[in-house]
Design a protein around this motif. Structure first.
Motif, PDB file in Angstrom:
ATOM      1  N   ALA A 141     -25.277  32.311  29.769  1.00 15.30           N
ATOM      2  CA  ALA A 141     -25.615  32.841  28.443  1.00 15.30           C
ATOM      3  C   ALA A 141     -24.371  33.349  27.723  1.00 15.30           C
ATOM      4  CB  ALA A 141     -26.638  33.954  28.572  1.00 15.30           C
ATOM      5  N   LEU A 142     -23.504  34.051  28.445  1.00 11.22           N
ATOM      6  CA  LEU A 142     -22.300  34.592  27.819  1.00 11.22           C
ATOM      7  C   LEU A 142     -21.361  33.480  27.356  1.00 11.22           C
ATOM      8  CD1 LEU A 142     -21.521  37.614  30.179  1.00 11.22           C
ATOM      9  CD2 LEU A 142     -22.517  37.680  27.886  1.00 11.22           C
ATOM     10  N   ALA A 143     -21.386  32.362  28.044  1.00 16.09           N
ATOM     11  CA  ALA A 143     -20.500  31.256  27.674  1.00 16.09           C
ATOM     12  C   ALA A 143     -21.052  30.418  26.534  1.00 16.09           C
ATOM     13  CB  ALA A 143     -20.259  30.363  28.898  1.00 16.09           C
ATOM     14  N   LYS A 144     -22.396  30.350  26.420  1.00 19.27           N
ATOM     15  CA  LYS A 144     -22.969  29.346  25.526  1.00 19.27           C
ATOM     16  C   LYS A 144     -23.859  29.877  24.416  1.00 19.27           C
ATOM     17  CE  LYS A 144     -23.040  25.792  29.162  1.00 19.27           C
ATOM     18  NZ  LYS A 144     -23.892  24.832  29.904  1.00 19.27           N
ATOM     19  N   HIS A 145     -24.476  31.033  24.576  1.00 21.16           N
ATOM     20  CA  HIS A 145     -25.520  31.435  23.630  1.00 21.16           C
ATOM     21  C   HIS A 145     -24.916  31.919  22.310  1.00 21.16           C
ATOM     22  CE1 HIS A 145     -29.250  33.053  22.050  1.00 21.16           C
ATOM     23  NE2 HIS A 145     -29.880  32.498  23.073  1.00 21.16           N
ATOM     24  N   PRO A 146     -25.500  31.505  21.184  1.00 23.00           N
ATOM     25  CA  PRO A 146     -24.950  31.928  19.886  1.00 23.00           C
ATOM     26  C   PRO A 146     -25.094  33.419  19.606  1.00 23.00           C
ATOM     27  CG  PRO A 146     -26.980  30.649  19.612  1.00 23.00           C
ATOM     28  CD  PRO A 146     -26.565  30.492  21.037  1.00 23.00           C
ATOM     29  N   LEU A 147     -26.001  34.113  20.276  1.00 16.52           N
ATOM     30  CA  LEU A 147     -26.158  35.552  20.053  1.00 16.52           C
ATOM     31  C   LEU A 147     -24.876  36.326  20.366  1.00 16.52           C
ATOM     32  CD1 LEU A 147     -29.694  36.490  21.498  1.00 16.52           C
ATOM     33  CD2 LEU A 147     -28.906  36.756  19.127  1.00 16.52           C
ATOM     34  N   VAL A 148     -24.069  35.795  21.282  1.00 16.49           N
ATOM     35  CA  VAL A 148     -22.854  36.506  21.695  1.00 16.49           C
ATOM     36  C   VAL A 148     -21.921  36.730  20.504  1.00 16.49           C
ATOM     37  CG1 VAL A 148     -20.796  36.378  23.169  1.00 16.49           C
ATOM     38  CG2 VAL A 148     -23.032  35.644  24.059  1.00 16.49           C
ATOM     39  N   GLU A 149     -21.880  35.785  19.579  1.00 16.04           N
ATOM     40  CA  GLU A 149     -20.949  35.872  18.450  1.00 16.04           C
ATOM     41  C   GLU A 149     -21.239  37.057  17.537  1.00 16.04           C
ATOM     42  OE1 GLU A 149     -18.325  34.207  18.272  1.00 16.04           O
ATOM     43  OE2 GLU A 149     -18.761  32.775  19.877  1.00 16.04           O
ATOM     44  N   GLY A 150     -22.473  37.538  17.571  1.00 14.01           N
ATOM     45  CA  GLY A 150     -22.842  38.623  16.671  1.00 14.01           C
ATOM     46  C   GLY A 150     -22.586  40.010  17.215  1.00 14.01           C
ATOM     47  N   HIS A 151     -21.881  40.130  18.335  1.00 11.27           N
ATOM     48  CA  HIS A 151     -21.676  41.444  18.957  1.00 11.27           C
ATOM     49  C   HIS A 151     -20.208  41.669  19.304  1.00 11.27           C
ATOM     50  CE1 HIS A 151     -25.966  42.471  19.437  1.00 11.27           C
ATOM     51  NE2 HIS A 151     -26.129  41.176  19.565  1.00 11.27           N
ATOM     52  N   ASP A 152     -19.798  42.910  19.208  1.00 12.80           N
ATOM     53  CA  ASP A 152     -18.437  43.312  19.545  1.00 12.80           C
ATOM     54  C   ASP A 152     -18.398  43.680  21.024  1.00 12.80           C
ATOM     55  OD1 ASP A 152     -15.936  44.380  19.843  1.00 12.80           O
ATOM     56  OD2 ASP A 152     -16.258  46.102  18.504  1.00 12.80           O
ATOM     57  N   LEU A 153     -17.799  42.825  21.831  1.00 17.08           N
ATOM     58  CA  LEU A 153     -17.704  43.037  23.271  1.00 17.08           C
ATOM     59  C   LEU A 153     -16.271  43.338  23.702  1.00 17.08           C
ATOM     60  CD1 LEU A 153     -20.027  40.109  24.476  1.00 17.08           C
ATOM     61  CD2 LEU A 153     -20.660  42.413  23.739  1.00 17.08           C
ATOM     62  N   ALA A 154     -15.451  43.794  22.755  1.00 18.16           N
ATOM     63  CA  ALA A 154     -14.022  43.996  23.035  1.00 18.16           C
ATOM     64  C   ALA A 154     -13.770  45.082  24.066  1.00 18.16           C
ATOM     65  CB  ALA A 154     -13.296  44.332  21.737  1.00 18.16           C
ATOM     66  N   SER A 155     -14.757  45.953  24.303  1.00 18.93           N
ATOM     67  CA  SER A 155     -14.567  47.036  25.279  1.00 18.93           C
ATOM     68  C   SER A 155     -14.552  46.522  26.715  1.00 18.93           C
ATOM     69  CB  SER A 155     -15.682  48.068  25.126  1.00 18.93           C
ATOM     70  OG  SER A 155     -16.958  47.474  25.354  1.00 18.93           O
ATOM     71  N   VAL A 156     -15.070  45.327  26.961  1.00 17.29           N
ATOM     72  CA  VAL A 156     -15.214  44.798  28.322  1.00 17.29           C
ATOM     73  C   VAL A 156     -13.867  44.313  28.841  1.00 17.29           C
ATOM     74  CG1 VAL A 156     -16.338  43.059  29.765  1.00 17.29           C
ATOM     75  CG2 VAL A 156     -17.597  44.116  27.866  1.00 17.29           C
ATOM     76  N   HIS A 157     -13.427  44.895  29.957  1.00 17.43           N
ATOM     77  CA  HIS A 157     -12.167  44.422  30.548  1.00 17.43           C
ATOM     78  C   HIS A 157     -12.407  43.472  31.723  1.00 17.43           C
ATOM     79  CE1 HIS A 157     -12.551  47.145  34.025  1.00 17.43           C
ATOM     80  NE2 HIS A 157     -12.648  48.181  33.220  1.00 17.43           N
ATOM     81  N   THR A 158     -13.551  43.598  32.415  1.00 13.87           N
ATOM     82  CA  THR A 158     -13.813  42.766  33.580  1.00 13.87           C
ATOM     83  C   THR A 158     -15.301  42.435  33.671  1.00 13.87           C
ATOM     84  OG1 THR A 158     -12.012  43.825  34.810  1.00 13.87           O
ATOM     85  CG2 THR A 158     -13.616  42.565  36.101  1.00 13.87           C
ATOM     86  N   ILE A 159     -15.596  41.180  34.011  1.00 16.07           N
ATOM     87  CA  ILE A 159     -16.940  40.768  34.377  1.00 16.07           C
ATOM     88  C   ILE A 159     -16.866  40.221  35.795  1.00 16.07           C
ATOM     89  CG2 ILE A 159     -18.900  39.269  33.866  1.00 16.07           C
ATOM     90  CD1 ILE A 159     -18.042  39.216  30.971  1.00 16.07           C
ATOM     91  N   PHE A 160     -17.739  40.732  36.648  1.00 19.51           N
ATOM     92  CA  PHE A 160     -17.721  40.361  38.067  1.00 19.51           C
ATOM     93  C   PHE A 160     -19.050  39.705  38.411  1.00 19.51           C
ATOM     94  CE2 PHE A 160     -17.908  40.797  42.623  1.00 19.51           C
ATOM     95  CZ  PHE A 160     -16.583  40.700  43.032  1.00 19.51           C
ATOM     96  N   SER A 161     -18.983  38.514  38.986  1.00 22.93           N
ATOM     97  CA  SER A 161     -20.194  37.763  39.317  1.00 22.93           C
ATOM     98  C   SER A 161     -20.415  37.740  40.823  1.00 22.93           C
ATOM     99  CB  SER A 161     -20.088  36.321  38.796  1.00 22.93           C
ATOM    100  OG  SER A 161     -21.252  35.594  39.093  1.00 22.93           O
ATOM    101  N   GLY A 162     -21.681  37.833  41.200  1.00 22.94           N
ATOM    102  CA  GLY A 162     -22.058  37.761  42.607  1.00 22.94           C
ATOM    103  C   GLY A 162     -23.477  37.252  42.732  1.00 22.94           C
ATOM    104  N   ALA A 163     -24.012  37.292  43.952  1.00 22.41           N
ATOM    105  CA  ALA A 163     -25.389  36.920  44.301  1.00 22.41           C
ATOM    106  C   ALA A 163     -25.586  35.414  44.428  1.00 22.41           C
ATOM    107  CB  ALA A 163     -26.415  37.491  43.320  1.00 22.41           C
TER     108      ALA A 163
END
Length: 532
Positions: free
Chosen positions: A279-301
């Motif tokens: 979703a973060l890579a492809k969904h158009p909703l992401v463009e409408g939000h300021d996510l500049a505060s995020v320094h790291t995303i960690f994936s697991g599971a």
């Protein structure tokens, strides 16, 4: 054998509660520990500690004693943290239950764990009460945290516990042997089993993860991964609290709310599973939000595709990392540190205090770590203080998974480089990982065989159009009966949690089996591969 490139860390001989809350400074007490995402309500570390102590007193006043088991069926809310740590403070063992479970699935876990109490919330109260009744618990043994209300009639509530004024009990136990939690896992194969994790297991894994995951007290962490899952329990709930970070809780994933909460609270560190990365890579909703505060995303599971991870990095402007673990490892054994540049198709370095080895699956011989380059693939075995005590009431499964010398069979095929970077190649085990949740083929097969229309069945994991692993059922229809694909789907969907649903169906004349009657899943996988 190979070890972590990091030095060993000290693992204090403390309970989980004492490890997290006994050394809070005056400044720590006033820091924000929890933020309820939907409402914005805040709990300081003082609030969390004091309310957990009050819950411990209320539980003891009910006659619950160290070693008793309580079930916790609750989505991510601050109340989960309060009750979870209150129960641990009282010396109780918490069996955390998937919020999507049906009453039958809840009842099975309550019965197997011998739970004496079930704690839930009003949206889940009806199913919880039905499950409790099945195992002989009384209405007063079902606690509805957000009562009073119609769903909570006749049930105690968190408010009752917090206002009871009961002192916390004086409990003493050995953290190395006393069980803290009983999450359920299918392990390397088969049906779900209670994984016995001690206080030392959980404390050790937090202490081991801290230098590798590099979370700090200024981080604001979005808690969307469920606390009932060991990943959310250790990496979000306990690690964040140990670092005095702030946790923003989300009861369920909704992309719009996820993005809004990141923006509103200026979240800095996100822990996700691969479907959220899509979703973060492809969904158009992401463009409408300021996510500049995020320094790291960690994936697991579940495994993260490297190309997908890099697409997230480019779009969000952050670092994308991943790690590896399993419930039986409390759960983390490997991780890519945020500050280290390692291949994203790897799971990074072994955690401190942890030893690993690779065994040739054909011969059982140990595979050498190369002087240069990457090793041959082999089954990954792990030994360290995070390794479980065993499976509840299941010595055979325990002996199949744990070696006498303490090494745990992960059931996963891996390689290791000369620098100690581990890459998971594939799974030996037959488990299906659907959106990070474990789905046991044996459970779905047993369920479908209970249908009078099904003569035989086998279930494997296959890739759907989005590249996600989903359960596919190969079905042999009972002679003289009629059954279509939707009928198979509906039969399963009515009896299991949503993540266990059969997503694909194929009708066959016979299920391939060995002379001993074992399903030849490799033949079915080869059949699928032939279609690619």
């Amino acid at each position: 054998m190979f070890r972590s490139p990091y030095p060993d860390v000290e693992v204090p001989n403390l309970s989980v509660f004492d490890y997290l809350f006994a050394q809070l400074s005056d400044d720590d007490l006033e820091r924000t520990a929890l933020i309820d995402g939907p409402s914005g309500a805040r709990w300081s570390y003082r609030d969390l500690r004091d309310q957990a102590v009050a819950v411990a007193g209320a539980l003891a006043a009910r006659g619950l004693r160290p070693g008793d088991v309580v079930g916790l069926l609750c989505p991510n809310t601050p109340a989960f943290a309060v009750v979870f740590h209150g129960a641990l403070r009282a010396g109780l063992t918490v069996t955390t239950i998937n919020s999507l479970y049906t009453p039958d699935e809840i009842a099975a876990q309550l019965a197997d764990s011998s739970a004496r109490l079930l704690i839930t919330v009003s949206p889940l109260a009806q199913g919880a009460s039905a499950a409790a009744e099945k195992v002989g618990l009384e209405p007063g043994d079902v606690v509805v945290l957000d009562g009073p209300g119609e769903a909570a009639d006749g049930h105690p509530s968190l408010r009752d516990w917090l206002t009871a004024g009961q002192p916390a009990p004086d409990v003493r136990f050995d953290p190395a042997t006393h069980l803290a939690v009983l999450p359920y896992s299918s392990g390397t194969t088969g049906l779900a089993k209670g994984v016995m994790l001690t206080h030392r297991n959980l404390v050790a894994n937090v202490a081991q993860s801290a230098p590798t995951l590099e979370m700090v007290h200024d981080d604001v962490v979005l808690a969307v991964l469920p606390f009932f899952h060991i990943y959310g329990m250790t990496v979000l709930l306990n690690l964040a609290l140990s670092q005095r970070a702030a946790l923003v809780t989300m009861p369920r994933f909704d992309l719009e709310q996820f993005l809004a909460l990141v923006e509103q609270h200026r979240c800095t560190y996100l822990f996700i599973a691969p479907p959220i990365a899509v979703a973060l890579a492809k969904h158009p909703l992401v463009e409408g939000h300021d996510l500049a505060s995020v320094h790291t995303i960690f994936s697991g599971a579940a495994p993260l595709d490297a190309a997908l991870g890099h697409a997230v990095e480019a779009r969000i402007g952050c670092r994308m990392k991943q790690g590896y673990g399993m419930t039986e490892l409390s759960p983390v054994s490997h991780a890519i540190p945020p500050s280290v540049d390692l291949p994203l198709d790897s799971v990074g370095y072994t955690l401190p205090n942890t030893e690993c080895k690779l065994l040739d699956p054909a011969t059982g011989e140990e595979i050498a770590v190369p002087d240069d380059g990457e090793s041959a693939p082999g089954e990954l075995l792990v030994r360290g203080p995070q390794v479980m005590a065993g499976y509840l009431n299941n010595p055979l499964a325990t002996s199949d998974t744990l070696e006498p010398d303490g090494f745990l069979h992960t059931g996963d095929i891996a390689t290791v480089t000369s620098e100690g970077v581990v890459r998971i190649v594939e799974r030996l085990k037959e488990l299906i990982k659907y959106h990070g949740y474990q789905v046991a083929p044996a459970e779905l097969e047993a369920l479908l065989l209970s249908s009078p229309d099904v003569a035989d069945v086998a279930v494997i994991g296959v890739r759907d159009e989005d590249g996600e692993e989903v359960p596919k059922a190969y079905v042999v229809v009972q002679p003289g009966h009629e059954l279509d694909e939707q009928g198979v789907r509906d039969y399963v969907a009515a009896r299991v949690a949503p993540h266990k649903k059969v997503r694909k169906v194929e009708f066959v004349e016979a299920i391939p089996k060995s002379s001993s009657g074992k399903i030849l899943r490799k033949d079915l996988r080869a059949r699928e591969a032939g279609r690619l």
